[in-house]
Design a protein around this motif. Structure first.
Motif, PDB file in Angstrom:
ATOM      1  N   ALA A 168      36.791  39.373  24.977  1.00 19.30           N
ATOM      2  CA  ALA A 168      37.084  39.261  26.145  1.00 19.30           C
ATOM      3  C   ALA A 168      37.597  40.348  26.993  1.00 19.30           C
ATOM      4  O   ALA A 168      38.096  41.307  26.618  1.00 19.30           O
ATOM      5  N   ARG A 169      37.312  40.020  28.455  1.00 15.86           N
ATOM      6  CA  ARG A 169      37.543  41.381  29.250  1.00 15.86           C
ATOM      7  C   ARG A 169      38.906  41.231  29.864  1.00 15.86           C
ATOM      8  O   ARG A 169      39.376  40.185  29.960  1.00 15.86           O
ATOM      9  N   LYS A 170      39.505  42.576  30.306  1.00 10.26           N
ATOM     10  CA  LYS A 170      40.868  42.398  30.760  1.00 10.26           C
ATOM     11  C   LYS A 170      40.827  42.808  32.264  1.00 10.26           C
ATOM     12  O   LYS A 170      40.026  43.848  32.215  1.00 10.26           O
ATOM     13  N   TYR A 171      41.331  42.070  33.050  1.00 11.73           N
ATOM     14  CA  TYR A 171      41.352  42.233  34.398  1.00 11.73           C
ATOM     15  C   TYR A 171      42.613  42.682  35.040  1.00 11.73           C
ATOM     16  O   TYR A 171      43.603  42.194  34.262  1.00 11.73           O
ATOM     17  N   ALA A 172      42.791  43.559  35.867  1.00  5.66           N
ATOM     18  CA  ALA A 172      43.984  43.740  36.448  1.00  5.66           C
ATOM     19  C   ALA A 172      44.642  42.858  37.298  1.00  5.66           C
ATOM     20  O   ALA A 172      43.839  42.208  38.064  1.00  5.66           O
ATOM     21  N   VAL A 173      45.774  42.418  37.183  1.00  2.00           N
ATOM     22  CA  VAL A 173      46.426  41.370  37.968  1.00  2.00           C
ATOM     23  C   VAL A 173      47.032  41.896  39.187  1.00  2.00           C
ATOM     24  O   VAL A 173      47.849  42.768  39.193  1.00  2.00           O
ATOM     25  N   TYR A 174      46.805  41.018  40.215  1.00  2.00           N
ATOM     26  CA  TYR A 174      47.199  41.488  41.600  1.00  2.00           C
ATOM     27  C   TYR A 174      48.774  41.109  41.509  1.00  2.00           C
ATOM     28  O   TYR A 174      49.169  40.040  41.461  1.00  2.00           O
ATOM     29  N   LYS A 175      49.818  42.253  41.710  1.00  2.00           N
ATOM     30  CA  LYS A 175      51.059  42.009  41.584  1.00  2.00           C
ATOM     31  C   LYS A 175      51.596  41.363  43.167  1.00  2.00           C
ATOM     32  O   LYS A 175      52.890  41.044  43.075  1.00  2.00           O
ATOM     33  N   GLY A 176      50.888  41.459  44.077  1.00  2.00           N
ATOM     34  CA  GLY A 176      51.642  41.132  45.288  1.00  2.00           C
ATOM     35  C   GLY A 176      51.608  39.604  45.772  1.00  2.00           C
ATOM     36  O   GLY A 176      51.862  39.266  46.717  1.00  2.00           O
ATOM     37  N   LEU A 177      51.232  38.635  44.677  1.00  2.00           N
ATOM     38  CA  LEU A 177      51.061  37.258  44.991  1.00  2.00           C
ATOM     39  C   LEU A 177      52.489  36.742  45.047  1.00  2.00           C
ATOM     40  O   LEU A 177      52.668  35.514  45.643  1.00  2.00           O
ATOM     41  N   GLN A 178      53.445  37.057  44.433  1.00  2.00           N
ATOM     42  CA  GLN A 178      54.713  36.809  44.536  1.00  2.00           C
ATOM     43  C   GLN A 178      55.677  37.221  45.754  1.00  2.00           C
ATOM     44  O   GLN A 178      56.641  36.636  46.024  1.00  2.00           O
ATOM     45  N   LYS A 179      54.923  37.792  46.893  1.00  2.00           N
ATOM     46  CA  LYS A 179      55.625  38.319  48.231  1.00  2.00           C
ATOM     47  C   LYS A 179      55.157  37.172  49.090  1.00  2.00           C
ATOM     48  O   LYS A 179      54.269  36.330  49.286  1.00  2.00           O
TER      49      LYS A 179
END
Length: 95
Positions: free
Chosen positions: A2-13
């Motif tokens: 499985a590949r790991k992708y960076a999660v966009y952290k700005g979704l909770q704003k």
């Protein structure tokens, strides 16, 4: 594997548009549309000048009201200025 992708952290704003955040974007849009409708009705039924004043007054009043409410925060909170004393039975006494 499985590949790991960076999660966009700005979704909770909250969403921000021209200084208005979250639900207040819709409040500002609602005051703009209400001003246009009331202004158009007043222009067509009563007078062109009174309709223009109604349009400008409704839109600016709605925007200022929305900006004032936004300063209180995104969620409506009850702010209690009393001093609350909780006794061991769980009843509240105010001073």
């Amino acid at each position: 594997m499985a590949r790991k992708y960076a999660v966009y952290k700005g979704l909770q704003k909250p969403l921000i548009f021209k200084g208005f955040k979250g639900k207040y974007i819709y409040w500002g849009l609602g005051s703009l549309l209400a001003g246009l409708v009331l202004g158009a009705l007043t222009m067509s039924l009563i007078s062109m000048w009174l309709g223009a004043v109604t349009l400008v007054g409704t839109v600016t009043g709605g925007i200022f009201y929305t900006a004032g409410k936004q300063k209180g925060g995104l969620h409506s909170k009850t702010r209690n200025s009393n001093i609350l004393i909780l006794n061991h039975y769980g009843r509240k006494n105010t001073v």
